[in-house]
Scaffold this active site. Structure first.
Site, PDB file in Angstrom:
ATOM      1  CB  SER A 527      -0.867   0.034   1.176  1.00 36.57           C
ATOM      2  OG  SER A 527      -1.634  -1.131   1.370  1.00 36.57           O
ATOM      3  CD  GLU A 528       3.417   0.635  -3.676  1.00 40.37           C
ATOM      4  OE1 GLU A 528       2.178   0.420  -3.488  1.00 40.37           O
ATOM      5  OE2 GLU A 528       3.974  -0.354  -3.789  1.00 40.37           O
ATOM      6  CG  HIS A 595       9.043  -3.433 -11.941  1.00 39.67           C
ATOM      7  ND1 HIS A 595       8.012  -3.563 -12.370  1.00 39.67           N
ATOM      8  CD2 HIS A 595       9.151  -4.078 -10.758  1.00 39.67           C
ATOM      9  CE1 HIS A 595       7.205  -4.337 -11.437  1.00 39.67           C
ATOM     10  NE2 HIS A 595       7.840  -4.692 -10.357  1.00 39.67           N
TER      11      HIS A 595
END
Lengths: 818, 437
Positions: A527-528, A595
């Site tokens: 949960s950034e 990424h």
């Protein structure tokens, strides 16, 4: 991923059905007579007074916004005013049982909460403490204006006038306001009364309040936290992240001893049934009744209830009961406090989305009318008494308005003051010197420390780079800096995905699990937004926090928390708050388009953040030491390409504590023919290009590692460009709008007359990052740097280009948008 | 399908041409071969003919633009046709426009993509602009940047170009350097300590002077002359010879040349031709001085300085040593005529190995010609004049012509220069038409 908790298939695969606890709706059945007995007449009359004060305060703002005059005071207020007429009972009821140690966070519509909580604090504080708070706050400036202009009858009366004037001056953007006018209507707060930041981002307070509760729990602070957010914020992802974070199982399953138990927080939804013009329960949301949502979170259904926010006594009762649950360690709690706003979203809103019929129904049950009627009926007050209270309140708001509207009495802050509060720039070894840090194995028996003892601190041994598994690597440097601060500052906590047990996806924290108890190092959910948002709340409560995002690419998930919260609260508080929050962000490669991105430019664009990107183990430890002893929010970028490198520039990575300051870039090579500036891992490819320049073309480059992105000390860079006349900048960020473009532009300006060619930026292509095998067509290569020099700066004899670095190509790419 | 109007390449050495004027406008109907524009290299003016019949759909450049060769400058097709594909790429335009600020840029959104790669060779005259650093260095060092050819990308004048030029400049104080960079002329030696050039040594235009911008050719001549004096060590030797023999020949040609099938061989032809023949004997005089080496040439490419309406030009008779006098005469006349008409092939304006310059027709007796660097010699020819000589114990007068030979003392010493001049004078005094056959 604790190994002793088994995920057992026989249990998980068993048939059965889930049972949900009941969620009570408007269960309060107390009467005025009961409460007169329980709480006393004065308490109930105090509630009524506070509700009337809020109503009049909002009425005043409505008059100012719509007519430009209130009680004969003419004023043009240009800023926002999201009014809460109709919602008074919900905030007054909530504040009734709260103490100064209980902290509330709010929304854009929180004037009522500020006044209610402020009045609650004024009533509970003894005169001496109250006076001390007012005298100390910002040098007594706000107090002295009130004292010298308004006659008050008692310290409490002075306190009320101080509260109303301080809040209004803040709303009007005045220097004596609670936050020097830098917060304004949507952000005003006053921490000495337990009023914590209100937030202009819908749901913005959910994760911040959760972080504040985390701080209270970990640091054993008294009081509970209430996050006041609106019903529409239930549609916001970060609110969900915050609720889940607050209810994480580990608080009860894994945290040890007296740390066991849920977070002391009430996530309170001030449910006025509208989000802007959208009707929540019947149009934009799925829940039907908001309180239902608690049932989906944990087996306690978060002790969720719907409370009648049109009855202050019902709300006060609910808070009292919920506090007891929290104090048993069974938090968090979800409350659905129903209420209704008479005004539009703002004065410019014609309420075209709702009918008069509906509004009349609510006016008919108006909480102030009902409550004053009940009190009159019970003989607690007569009509004269009521009128006296009302007149008294109008005199309070009119006095405040007269002072706050007056440019001479309530001037604006000098704009240059904002510069002074963008950063707090403090150096603090500890945020709580009264306590010893809680530690486990941090001596020679710690497995990581044992391992590092055997490694060479010098990266170059016998003139050659030492083998990677024999030197102190970049990741070891990170570990040493983190461990040092854990041993110095008892408030420091670290969390993020897989930080505990695994030791971080890149092994920086290996050994910390053995060194620290659960409550100082734990795994967060993925949960950034909540990772960063809770860290913001933890830090502004006065604790140091080291949060981590596993990949830079995940920053998008924490956009509001980084760009609006972490960066802004120090300055919006006019320097009242500090933000000792370091956010480690890892920049990847080889993992494709989502990424592998370097988003330093996004952060650099946002005022209020310090940003660094060390490229060597020496700098990694030195800069993390600096960041972790500071008081400012830092985005600490690291490159996954570099975690295993040893130190190649300094003689060694010292075992002891040292700091590398933010600001100065590091010179990596000395030369006089061209200046090359890099950020992050690109340094090593630029050095390859530098070697070729020297060997093939006899040119020596002055190579600078821009390890500190903001602040950045340009002087050495300007001197270098003056010396060489030529400038090339390279980083792995996509070229368009990169930090390098900013630096190039600044240096063009600062050293224009010294330039022999335009500064040239070599960045990654403005594409997605392709697969690992194709990365050399995306990230800057040594050859690109040579080609760019050849095409744009200085033709290199006999040089054969392998990439297209011409102006024509740049124009073509820009036209194509690639 | 539209046809491009391309800036032609007027000879191997030409990088760009100035568009002097358009003779047509957008929308005009043109015939194939119709003259569309006048264009000028730094050496000559040409007419540009239409490559096709049709409508002028677009003109990509304005009068006065300096345009690289082989670039499309307009398009002929049918009315309203899309000719964006024919537009030149923007980088070339940018380079072309640094010199002419008044030109409007063509719509960049319509420019086609350039494809690649290699840097264009340096353009003469700093067509690629000048870097701020180079400009500052020029101001400090007193270098007039108008005389420099840039070696940076796209021909940009960069610091090293200025430093190279400054290395050959006289030593100046700051004020003098600043004045010199603005185009004032500095002497090689100044009146300051140690010969330092001071501001007062510089020649400034007198008050009330009318400012007149330099034309392209004037700029070029200025640059070449300045560079010649700045980079060579010039020594001029004078020697007179008895011109009786060549004047007799000239009279003979005038009288009987036609009947003998000879062209109109002039005194100039005879002088130049004898110089060619003598140069064959003195290869060190038929050479270029290139700083760190000297290039001697087996063939003599004789440059003949000539005054034209547009200024000094030096057309060259290539391989003159392989020609008879008659052939030389014909060729020389042709190139001189072309140079006057400004229609000369630019290739014939370069490649000289030695130059002859005659000021005799203007009554000049002797002078000090300036080398056409990197050539190491130039021969000046004065007017015939009576010169007293002692013959058989009495003073008598002969028709004499004085030759002024300037040599680059860096390459050739005074004595060999003198020997060359003496040999030439002897050849001229003993010249007979038949020997020159």
């Amino acid at each position: 991923m604790p190994k002793h908790q088994i995920v057992d298939p026989t249990q998980e695969r068993k048939p059965g059905k889930l049972e949900f606890p009941e969620v009570p709706l408007n269960a309060y059945d107390g009467t005025i007579a009961d409460e007169l007995k329980n709480l006393g007449k004065d308490a109930l009359l105090g509630m009524l007074e506070d509700m009337l004060l809020i109503r009049e305060f909002e009425n005043m703002l409505n008059e100012i916004k719509t007519a430009g005059v209130y009680e004969g005071v003419e004023y043009d207020h240009k800023g926002p005013a999201h009014l809460s007429m109709g919602q008074e009972a919900s905030s007054v009821g909530q504040a009734f049982h709260l103490t100064v140690d209980d902290h509330i966070f709010g929304s854009h519509r929180s004037h009522g909460e500020i006044l209610a909580k402020g009045m609650s604090a004024i009533r509970k504080l003894d005169d001496k403490s109250l006076l001390a708070i007012m005298k100390e706050f910002m040098g007594g400036e706000c107090l002295s204006i009130v004292e010298s202009n308004i006659k008050t009858s008692s310290v409490k009366d002075l306190g009320r006038q101080f509260l109303v004037y301080g809040a209004l001056a803040e709303i009007f953007g005045r220097k004596p306001g609670f936050n020097r006018g830098l917060g304004g209507s949507m952000h005003a707060f006053f921490t000495p009364f337990g009023i914590y930041p209100n937030n202009a981002i819908v749901g913005g307070s959910a994760d911040i309040a959760t972080g504040a509760a985390l701080f209270k729990k970990i640091n054993r602070k008294p009081g509970i936290v209430i996050g006041n957010i609106g019903d529409a914020s239930m549609g916001c992802g970060p609110v969900w992240e915050a609720i889940n974070f607050a209810a994480m199982s580990q608080f009860t399953t894994l945290w040890e001893d007296e740390m066991k138990g849920g977070l002391p927080i009430i996530m309170n939804f001030m449910n006025n049934f509208y989000g802007m013009g959208g009707q929540t329960s019947t149009e934009t949301m799925a829940y039907d009744v908001l309180a239902r949502m608690g049932a989906g979170v944990n087996s306690d259904a978060m002790h969720a209830e719907r409370v009648d926010g049109y009855n202050p006594l019902a709300v006060a009762d609910a808070i009292k009961r919920k506090r007891a649950i929290i104090e048993k360690g069974e938090g968090p709690v979800l409350l659905d406090t129903l209420t209704y706003r008479y005004s539009g979203h703002s004065p410019s809103d014609a309420s075209s989305y709702r009918g008069k019929d509906e509004m009349d129904l609510w006016h008919n049950v108006d909480s102030i009318e009902w409550f004053s009627g009940e009190l009159q009926e019970a003989g607690a007050i007569d009509n004269n008494g009521l009128e006296t209270i009302k007149r008294d309140i109008v005199s309070v708001t009119a006095s405040a308005c007269r002072l706050a509207a007056d440019d001479a009495i309530s001037p604006r802050i000098q704009a240059s003051f904002i510069e002074d509060v963008m950063f707090s720039n403090k150096q603090r070894d500890s945020y709580d010197e009264s306590r010893e840090p809680e530690l486990l194995e941090v001596g020679a028996n710690n497995p990581r420390i044992k391992l590092l003892k055997k490694r060479s601190r010098a990266g170059i041994v016998d003139g050659k780079p030492a083998p990677k598994n024999k030197v102190i690597q970049f990741r070891d440097a990170i570990f040493e800096a983190v461990l040092h601060r854990f041993k110095e500052d008892p408030t420091l906590v670290a969390y993020g995905e897989e930080n505990r047990d695994w030791g971080g996806a890149f092994a920086c924290y290996r050994g910390l699990t053995e060194a620290l108890p659960y409550h100082r190092l734990f795994n967060s959910p993925i949960s950034e937004a909540a990772i960063v948002g809770t860290a913001v709340g933890y830090a502004l409560e006065g604790g140091r926090v080291l949060a981590e995002l596993m990949y830079c690419d995940f920053m998008g998930r924490a956009g509001d928390e980084i760009f609006n919260q972490m960066s802004k609260w120090q300055s919006m508080s006019a320097g009242v708050l500090e933000m000792p929050l370091v956010l480690r962000v890892s920049v990847g490669s080889k993992y494709g388009a989502q990424h592998s991105q370097d988003w330093t430019a996004l952060c650099n664009h946002i005022p209020g953040l310090k940003i660094c990107f060390p490229a060597t183990p020496y700098d990694a430890k030195g800069m993390l030491n600096t960041a972790l002893r500071g008081s400012d929010p830092v985005i600490f970028f690291e490159s996954q390409r570099l975690y295993d490198i040893g130190e190649l520039f300094e003689p060694e990575v010292p075992e002891g504590y040292y700091e590398v300051p933010f600001g100065p870039p590091a010179k990596r090579r000395d030369g006089s023919d061209i200046t090359i500036i890099t950020i992050g891992a690109t340094l090593y490819r630029a050095l390859q290009a530098t070697d070729i320049l020297e060997q093939k073309h006899g040119l020596k480059a002055d190579v600078w590692d821009c390890r500190s992105i903001n602040p950045l000390d340009y002087e050495p860079l300007v001197e270098s460009v003056k010396k060489t006349g030529r400038l090339l900048l390279a980083s792995d960020a996509c070229e368009r709008g990169s930090v390098m473009q900013s630096i190039a532009q600044n240096l063009s300006q600062m050293a224009f007359d010294a330039l022999d060619a335009p500064p040239v930026v070599v960045g990654s292509r403005n594409w997605i990052t392709p697969c690992a095998e194709m990365e050399d067509s995306f990230f800057p290569q040594p050859e690109w740097i040579l080609d760019a020099i050849h095409e744009q700066i200085l033709p290199l004899p006999s040089h054969l280009v392998t990439s297209n670095q011409t102006t024509g190509e740049a124009v073509r790419r820009a036209r194509m948008g690639v | 399908m539209a046809t491009a109007i391309m800036m032609p390449r007027q000879g191997q050495s030409v990088e760009s041409c100035v568009l002097v004027d358009w003779l047509v406008s957008r929308g005009d109907e043109v015939k194939e071969g119709q003259v569309l524009a006048n264009i000028e290299t730094d050496k000559a003016v040409f007419e540009l003919e239409s490559p096709a019949a049709g409508t002028i759909v677009d003109l990509f450049f304005e009068e006065g633009d300096d345009i690289p060769v082989l670039i499309n400058i307009g398009a002929i097709g049918s009315q309203g046709e899309d000719v964006d594909d024919l537009r030149p790429d923007p980088t070339t335009l940018a380079a072309a426009q640094t010199e002419t600020q008044t030109t409007e840029a063509p719509s960049s959104s319509a420019l086609p993509a350039p494809s690649s790669g290699a840097t264009a060779p340096p353009a003469a005259g700093g067509g690629g602009g000048i870097s701020p650093r180079a400009r500052n260095a020029a101001a400090r060092g007193g270098v007039n940047v108008n005389t420099l050819a840039g070696t940076g990308p796209g021909g940009r004048i960069i610091e090293r170009d200025v430093l190279n030029a400054a290395a050959n400049m006289p030593h100046m104080n700051r004020a003098a350097a600043e004045a010199a960079s603005q185009g004032m002329t500095a002497p090689a030696q100044g009146s300051g300590p140690g010969g330092m050039v001071l501001a007062r040594d510089l020649k400034a235009p007198a008050e009330g002077a009318v400012g007149k911008p330099l034309s392209g050719i004037r700029k070029l001549i200025a640059g070449r002359m300045h560079q010649s004096l700045a980079t060579t060590a010039q020594l001029t030797l004078h020697m007179s010879f008895n011109a009786t023999a060549i004047m007799t020949c000239r009279a003979h040609v005038k009288e009987k040349g036609k009947s003998l099938g000879l062209p109109n061989i002039t005194i100039n032809d005879i002088l130049a031709y004898n110089t060619v023949k003598t140069l064959v004997e003195f290869p060190e005089m038929n050479a270029h001085f290139l700083g760190n080496r000297i290039a001697q040439y087996p063939d003599v490419n004789m440059g003949i300085a000539t005054d034209t309406e547009r200024g000094l030009m030096v057309p060259v008779v290539h391989g003159a040593n392989n020609l008879s006098l008659a052939e030389f005469s014909v060729k020389a006349k042709q190139i001189l005529k072309d140079a006057q008409a400004a229609s000369i092939n630019p290739d014939l304006l370069s490649g000289g190995t030695f130059t002859i310059t005659n000021m005799g027709m203007l009554g000049i007796e002797k002078f000090t010609p300036i080398l056409n660097a990197p050539e190491v010699g130039i021969l000046g020819v004065g007017c015939p004049h009576l010169q007293p000589v002692m013959r058989d114990g009495e003073v008598t007068h002969i028709q004499a012509i004085t030759l002024s030979l300037t040599i680059d003392h860096q390459a050739v010493d005074g004595a060999p220069g003198a020997r060359f001049l003496k040999e030439l004078c002897m050849a001229l005094e003993t010249f007979e038409l038949t020997t020159g056959g």
